[in-house]
Design a protein around this motif. Sequence first.
Motif, PDB file in Angstrom:
ATOM      1  N   VAL A 173     -36.280  31.618 -36.648  1.00  0.00           N
ATOM      2  CA  VAL A 173     -35.375  31.255 -35.560  1.00  0.00           C
ATOM      3  C   VAL A 173     -34.372  30.201 -36.017  1.00  0.00           C
ATOM      4  O   VAL A 173     -33.182  30.252 -35.661  1.00  0.00           O
ATOM      5  CB  VAL A 173     -36.183  30.762 -34.335  1.00  0.00           C
ATOM      6  N   SER A 174     -34.820  29.256 -36.839  1.00  0.00           N
ATOM      7  CA  SER A 174     -33.919  28.210 -37.328  1.00  0.00           C
ATOM      8  C   SER A 174     -32.782  28.803 -38.151  1.00  0.00           C
ATOM      9  O   SER A 174     -31.619  28.406 -38.004  1.00  0.00           O
ATOM     10  CB  SER A 174     -34.698  27.191 -38.177  1.00  0.00           C
ATOM     11  N   MET A 175     -33.107  29.756 -39.032  1.00  0.00           N
ATOM     12  CA  MET A 175     -32.065  30.346 -39.868  1.00  0.00           C
ATOM     13  C   MET A 175     -31.124  31.222 -39.058  1.00  0.00           C
ATOM     14  O   MET A 175     -29.909  31.254 -39.325  1.00  0.00           O
ATOM     15  CB  MET A 175     -32.703  31.135 -41.014  1.00  0.00           C
ATOM     16  N   VAL A 176     -31.649  31.946 -38.062  1.00  0.00           N
ATOM     17  CA  VAL A 176     -30.774  32.762 -37.224  1.00  0.00           C
ATOM     18  C   VAL A 176     -29.791  31.859 -36.472  1.00  0.00           C
ATOM     19  O   VAL A 176     -28.599  32.165 -36.359  1.00  0.00           O
ATOM     20  CB  VAL A 176     -31.595  33.613 -36.234  1.00  0.00           C
ATOM     21  N   GLU A 177     -30.282  30.740 -35.956  1.00  0.00           N
ATOM     22  CA  GLU A 177     -29.388  29.804 -35.260  1.00  0.00           C
ATOM     23  C   GLU A 177     -28.379  29.180 -36.218  1.00  0.00           C
ATOM     24  O   GLU A 177     -27.201  29.051 -35.907  1.00  0.00           O
ATOM     25  CB  GLU A 177     -30.221  28.707 -34.584  1.00  0.00           C
TER      26      GLU A 177
END
Length: 769
Positions: free
Chosen positions: A363-367
């Motif tokens: 989720v961190s990388m997608v954001e």
Amino acid sequence: MENKEKKPFFITTPIYYPSEKLHIGHAYCTTVADAIARYHRAKGEDVFFLTGSDEHGQKIQRKAEDLGITPIEYVDKIVATFQSLWKRLEVSNNDFLRTTQERHEKVVQAVMQQIYDKGDIYKKNYEGWYCVPCESFWTEHQLVDGNCPDCGRPVEKMQEESYFFKMSKYADRMLQYIDEHPDFIQPVARRNEMINFIKQGLEDLCVTRTSFDWGIKAPFDPKHVVYVWFDALLNYMTAVGYKSDEEMFKKYWPADIHLVGKEIVRFHSIIWPIMLMAMEEEIPKKVYGHGWLVVDGTKMSKSIGNVVDPNGLIDEFGADAIRYFLLREINLGSDGNFSRDALINRINADLANDLGNLLYRTVSMVEKYHDGELKNCPAVALDVDTDLVKLTEATLVSYQEHMDKLEINDAIKAVWSLVASANKYIDDTAPWKLVKEPADADRLHLVLYNLAEVLRFVAVMIEPFIPGTTPEILKQLGLECKEQNLLEDLTWGGIADGTKVVKGEPLYPRIDVLPDGRTLIGATKKYAGKVYNPETGKHEEYHPEPVKAANNKKEKKNGTKKIDALAEAQAKAEEAKAKALAAKEAAAKKATSAADAASDAVAAAGDAAKAVGGAVLAAVASARARVSAAADDAVRTATEVKNAALEAARGGDAAKSAPAAEGEITIDDFAKIDLRVAKILSAERVPKTDKLMKIQVQLGEEERTIVSGIAQYYTPEELVGRNVIVIKNLKPTKLRGIMSYGMLLAASDGEGNLVLADAPNIKSGSKVK
């Protein structure tokens, strides 16, 4: 799919005896049954899951009399705690049956009358042995050292007028049924025990009592009350409409699984089916006897004081963590061991580090890279991508095969193997590199989409085990959590393009154990965390003890001297290191051929040899490449000066004189360096520094904290899950108030580039040779 079209599935737990509060063993049995029920719902089946309470009998009456209250007053209070516990554990039972309910009393009396009219119940005086705690009758030859063979406690001599059920009449028929239905009693060891029990000679069963009155009255002789086990076993039929709802009974009976503890398999696999034979009703498809749960290797006992209250564990760690441990740690059918240390380790390793970090990283990388938006780009897939897709689909098949065979912990292992592979997929595809290349834009989209899809599959598969976690995973993926998630919906590519992820709190905050034994939960660089207070049953803000201030002039002066010594030594260290690196670069330019040879040697030695910094660089380079010896000595000297500075800060003698550079080392010297593979569990920047990163690693069976100067080269997200090489036996040191136990190995070209030495696919704790 309409309910009437669904395949019915009926599963039961024992109905628990409310003579005292439930313990972790009861929670285990009910959690297993709940996981099975939830799995069959996920298969699209019409599940009826039953649990309840067995409230009659001499034991209950005596306890109530001792307290000066009525039996119903006594059981009402305890049964309420049963229902509260199942709610806290998110147990999804469809019904909770109490044997004191009128609906059940009617069934028991009808069945007693039916079997009596058939001639299978007769009156005679009973004289024999009775175990009140187990509510069990025993013959003289069945006793063990004069005690109950089940619980080992003393038995009582009983003599009273009773009615008997002709069990012996059905012994041969029962043996034949077991022989013709090999899966009826599971596991096989329990089946063999029951066969031997019947062959020893089956006695007729006393089914009424007159020495007490807390029970259901026999319809044909009201001064008799029905034997508690004859009463209790009929609960399974009462709940599905026997003699009250013919359609419901026809739909769910016979039960698919009676899940029971191994100590009561005899009642469920011999007495119960013979009762059904006398009633001319179908016999349940399977009786599964699970093992006992022991605590730190010892059977739970109030006298020992090791009975574990599941409510306290839920307060401290949460329901899903307890459910996961019980289901993951124990092979169904075998005895299992409960250990607080094992519970904490399992939470940290599986839930916090593996599953929690996979979601956090994804989720961190997608954001970070795509403003939270997911997009599938299958046209640019490489082998590493298609392999992950195939593995995910194969895991779903394996998971269902294990669950269908009641191999619950094997099913969990299969899912967590997929989680581990997804974490490795991040390392293999390196999204932080893809984002730097415009040509890899679609590849980056695909990689992050694939990770989200894996997590969607995982979320649905783990719902039977940790139902509270599934909605949180789906929420962070930007997906709807349906009232009932179905396995049939798990086809690859189910996440629509444009789905927006929503980063949330960590699934499972890391747990640390303080020196006083208290658990510290959720501590981060900005937050001290919370400690669990068993007296209040709540988590309270943690306030670590402040460092003791110097209380006199002498201490203050000495402290100032140490700080000055540290600053001076560190300055010298940096100056010496700079000179050493400059000398090394000069030496490298003048010795091109030697450098080329060294490069070939390092490449042949593997990633483990690609290390710089401190004595390790000098040792590896001198022993294996023999290049730039003088420059390497200078680097080593600089590191030793730095170590001396750190020793000075601790008040040691090393700062008095920096060690002189030595010459070449022998292979024995090199052997003193213990290089190990370690898995990075978590990483965070050290506040108020540009270079330092606090890293938690798993080194075999232990976990360590290492402070490393790599913050300029890696983000925390890029580090988590990597297998790196560390020096295990480096003397611990304190950096910025943090104790560091080891060093990470890395390669640097002196031009601002640094790469960690990796050991992918090598087990944590493995020795680097």
